[in-house]
Structure formats: C-alpha cells, structure tokens
Design an enzyme around this catalytic site. Structure first.
Site, PDB file in Angstrom:
ATOM      1  CG  LEU A  17      -4.743 -13.767 -12.043  1.00  0.00           C
ATOM      2  CD1 LEU A  17      -4.371 -12.295 -12.205  1.00  0.00           C
ATOM      3  CD2 LEU A  17      -5.914 -14.115 -12.950  1.00  0.00           C
ATOM      4  CB  SER A  18       0.129 -18.781 -10.649  1.00  0.00           C
ATOM      5  OG  SER A  18       0.588 -17.707  -9.870  1.00  0.00           O
ATOM      6  CE  LYS A  68       3.884 -15.784  -1.021  1.00  0.00           C
ATOM      7  NZ  LYS A  68       4.274 -14.453  -1.487  1.00  0.00           N
ATOM      8  CG  ASN A  88       7.929 -17.007  -4.138  1.00  0.00           C
ATOM      9  OD1 ASN A  88       9.058 -17.478  -4.204  1.00  0.00           O
ATOM     10  ND2 ASN A  88       7.491 -16.103  -4.979  1.00  0.00           N
ATOM     11  CG  ASP A 101       7.251 -12.772  -3.560  1.00  0.00           C
ATOM     12  OD1 ASP A 101       6.775 -13.031  -4.679  1.00  0.00           O
ATOM     13  OD2 ASP A 101       6.765 -13.199  -2.492  1.00  0.00           O
ATOM     14  N   GLY A 127       4.359  -6.714   6.458  1.00  0.00           N
ATOM     15  CA  GLY A 127       4.103  -8.150   6.362  1.00  0.00           C
ATOM     16  C   GLY A 127       5.154  -8.821   5.488  1.00  0.00           C
ATOM     17  CB  ALA A 129       4.184  -8.028   0.419  1.00  0.00           C
ATOM     18  CG  ASN A 148       2.848  -1.884   9.373  1.00  0.00           C
ATOM     19  OD1 ASN A 148       2.243  -2.010   8.316  1.00  0.00           O
ATOM     20  ND2 ASN A 148       2.673  -2.701  10.393  1.00  0.00           N
ATOM     21  NE  ARG A 149      -3.604  -1.778  10.564  1.00  0.00           N
ATOM     22  CZ  ARG A 149      -4.516  -2.613  10.095  1.00  0.00           C
ATOM     23  NH1 ARG A 149      -5.706  -2.144   9.761  1.00  0.00           N
ATOM     24  NH2 ARG A 149      -4.244  -3.891   9.942  1.00  0.00           N
ATOM     25  CE1 TYR A 220      -1.218  -9.276  -7.891  1.00  0.00           C
ATOM     26  CE2 TYR A 220      -3.242  -9.495  -9.169  1.00  0.00           C
ATOM     27  CZ  TYR A 220      -2.316 -10.019  -8.281  1.00  0.00           C
ATOM     28  OH  TYR A 220      -2.507 -11.290  -7.791  1.00  0.00           O
TER      29      TYR A 220
END
Ligand code: ATR
Length: 280
Positions: A17-18, A68, A88, A101, A127, A129, A148-149, A220
């Site tokens: 969408l950027s 990234k 980024n 970010d 991760g 993010a 975290n898992r 989102y």
C-alpha cells in the site's frame, strides 16, 4: 520536468500500500515532480537489484520483506538501524540506511494518547517487528516483557538488543506468567491473526485475558483482529496497526523530501484501499 523518484523494494511488493499512500501525499502537497513506485527484487539478486534504483537516480527507497536485514551489507546503517538490526529506509544521497518502524510505532501510540513511560508493556513476538517495538518502547521509558512461541528466538532478541543497543532489563515470560504480570499495554508483533487466518489470536483462548488493558496490534488486515476482539470483550481498548504504517511512511517521506506529509490523509488512503480490496 525532472522527476524525483522514490520507491519500495521487496519480494513480492505487488500488494504493498506504500505507493498509493506516498503518491497521495505528493499529490495533496502539489509535489507533482515526485513519484513513488514499487520494485520486486528477488533475494538472490538483492545487490544487483539495488543498482536499478541507485543508477536511475532514485533519491531513496523503502525496504520491506525479505530485504530489511540483508540490505544492511550494502548501505551505511545508522545507529537506530544497527540497534534494531534492520533497515526500512535508505537515502541514496548519503547511502545511509535507517529504520522508521520504531518511531512510527511510538508516534502512533502517542497519537492515540497511550502512556508509555513507566508502564509495563508486553510484546508478543520476537522477529524484526518485535525488535523495533522493544527498541522504541524501552527508549520511551517502558518496562518491557516478551512472550514468543519459540523461546530461543526471544533470547536472541534480548541478546541482540543488549549487544547492539546496550538495552538491559528485558524479561522473557511464558504466556501464563504474562497473564498475571499487570501490564497496561499488549503489543502484537507476530503475524498471527493476519488475513486470511483472521480467527487466530496470539493470546491463547485457554488463557484468561486480563481486563481493562490496551492492545496495539501491528496487524492491520483485518482492521479488527481476533486479539483486538478478545481485548474489547474484556473491557479493554484496541488499536490496529494502520496508524503505524502511515507514520513509519511519513518519517521516510520527510527524510527524503524535507517536507512534513499529511499523515491523516495517508492513513485515510490506506484505510480506503484496504476497504476496497476487501470488497473484491
Ligand atoms: P517480522 O520481521 O515481521 O517480525 P518474523 O521475523 O517472521 O517477521 O517474525 C514473526 C513472528 O511471529 C515471530 O515472533 C513468530 O514466532 P516464532 O519466533 O516462534 O516463529 C511469530 N509467529 C508467526 N506465526 C506464529 C504462530 N502461528 N503462532 C505464534 N507465533 C507465531
């Protein structure tokens, strides 16, 4: 008219969408000589693929999955990018790579009047993010715990931020420990709940959900995730990640152009694009 080009590299980038967000901002500001486009670069030719925008005089680029981290070898990462371990945004005029970010996330929390300093914040995920979120939260004075898992990945995140940013005091928790911790804010940095797995939540249905908390979901799509619904069902407040998407883009925009972009418009454009995509 010479065109000032900026863009996005990733693989794939077709659904990003950027471009519509940045191009809408250029148009709204009458910056008709600016253009943002997306370039799909397979990971095995990243170095070669980077020559494309660089040799064609692009002013800068955004960088998304899966480049990234790998791109750090080909640009000069600033302190923030090194701390987060990911770039980024690149400015080709200086070849500096940064990461917007963390600031985009913190800016959006502030825009939503969410208190951070001195608050207990639980981060779900480990991760890239999550690294940006933890870095931003600690910088804004929060006390952070991570679930975290895969525990070893969370341990690696803690070690990375200790070595690269001198951040200490991070806590790793099991989901059960986290449920009793008394956090005011829960931040989802996992991909769980992302379309089309809209019924999945990173907070197990078998675990009681603490009442009256704030959830910030970096996912989102959908606008209201299963995690957000759990929170709302327990008298909490839920915020989706669209504002962060707009604000990390806005920081890149200003870096390249020197102009403050219309953030509300960018957010609205993103929302409209997601809503019309959903109708298809
Ligand atoms: P990003 O760079 O966007 O953060 P990533 O590095 O792939 O993406 O990290 C994805 C995060 O979502 C990780 O924390 C991952 O957990 P693991 O480290 O255990 O893989 C988490 N995640 C993805 N799918 C998950 C699932 N089904 N259940 C729980 N966590 C999940």
């Amino acid at each position: 008219m010479a065109i000032n080009r900026v863009g996005l590299i990733g693989f794939p980038v077709e659904h990003s969408l950027s471009p519509i967000m940045h191009n809408a901002a250029f148009k709204a500001l009458g910056m008709y000589d600016w253009l943002y486009d997306a370039m799909s670069i397979p990971p095995d030719i990243l170095r070669l693929g980077l020559r494309e925008p660089r040799d064609h005089g692009y002013i800068g680029i955004n960088v998304t999955v899966p480049h990234k981290e790998a791109i750090m070898a080909y640009v000069r990462p600033d302190e923030k990018a090194r701390a987060i371990g990911a770039v980024n945004t690149v400015d080709f005029r200086s070849n500096i790579g940064t990461n917007t970010d963390a600031d985009g996330f913190i800016d959006d929390l502030r825009a939503n009047d969410v208190s951070i300093a001195g608050e207990r914040v639980l981060v779900l995920g480990a991760g890239g993010a999550a690294r940006a979120a933890v870095y931003g939260l600690v910088g804004a004075g929060a006390e952070v715990a991570i679930v975290n898992r895969t525990r070893s990945r969370a341990e690696a995140l803690v070690e990375h931020l200790r070595v690269s940013a001198g951040i200490g005091g991070l806590r790793l928790m099991t989901p059960n420990e986290a449920a009793d911790w008394g956090m005011s804010l829960i931040v989802n940095c996992t991909s769980v709940g992302l379309h089309p797995q809209v019924h999945q939540s990173p907070w197990s249905q078998n675990l009681p959900f603490p009442a009256g908390r704030i959830v910030y979901d970096m996912v989102y799509r959908p606008a209201t995730t299963a995690l957000m619904r759990q929170c709302l069902a327990h008298n909490g407040r839920a915020i989706g990640g669209l504002g962060m998407l707009a604000r990390q883009g806005a920081i890149s925009f200003e870096l390249w152009t020197g102009v403050k972009p219309p953030i509300d418009l960018m957010r609205r454009v993103l929302q409209d694009a997601l809503e019309s995509a959903h109708k298809d």
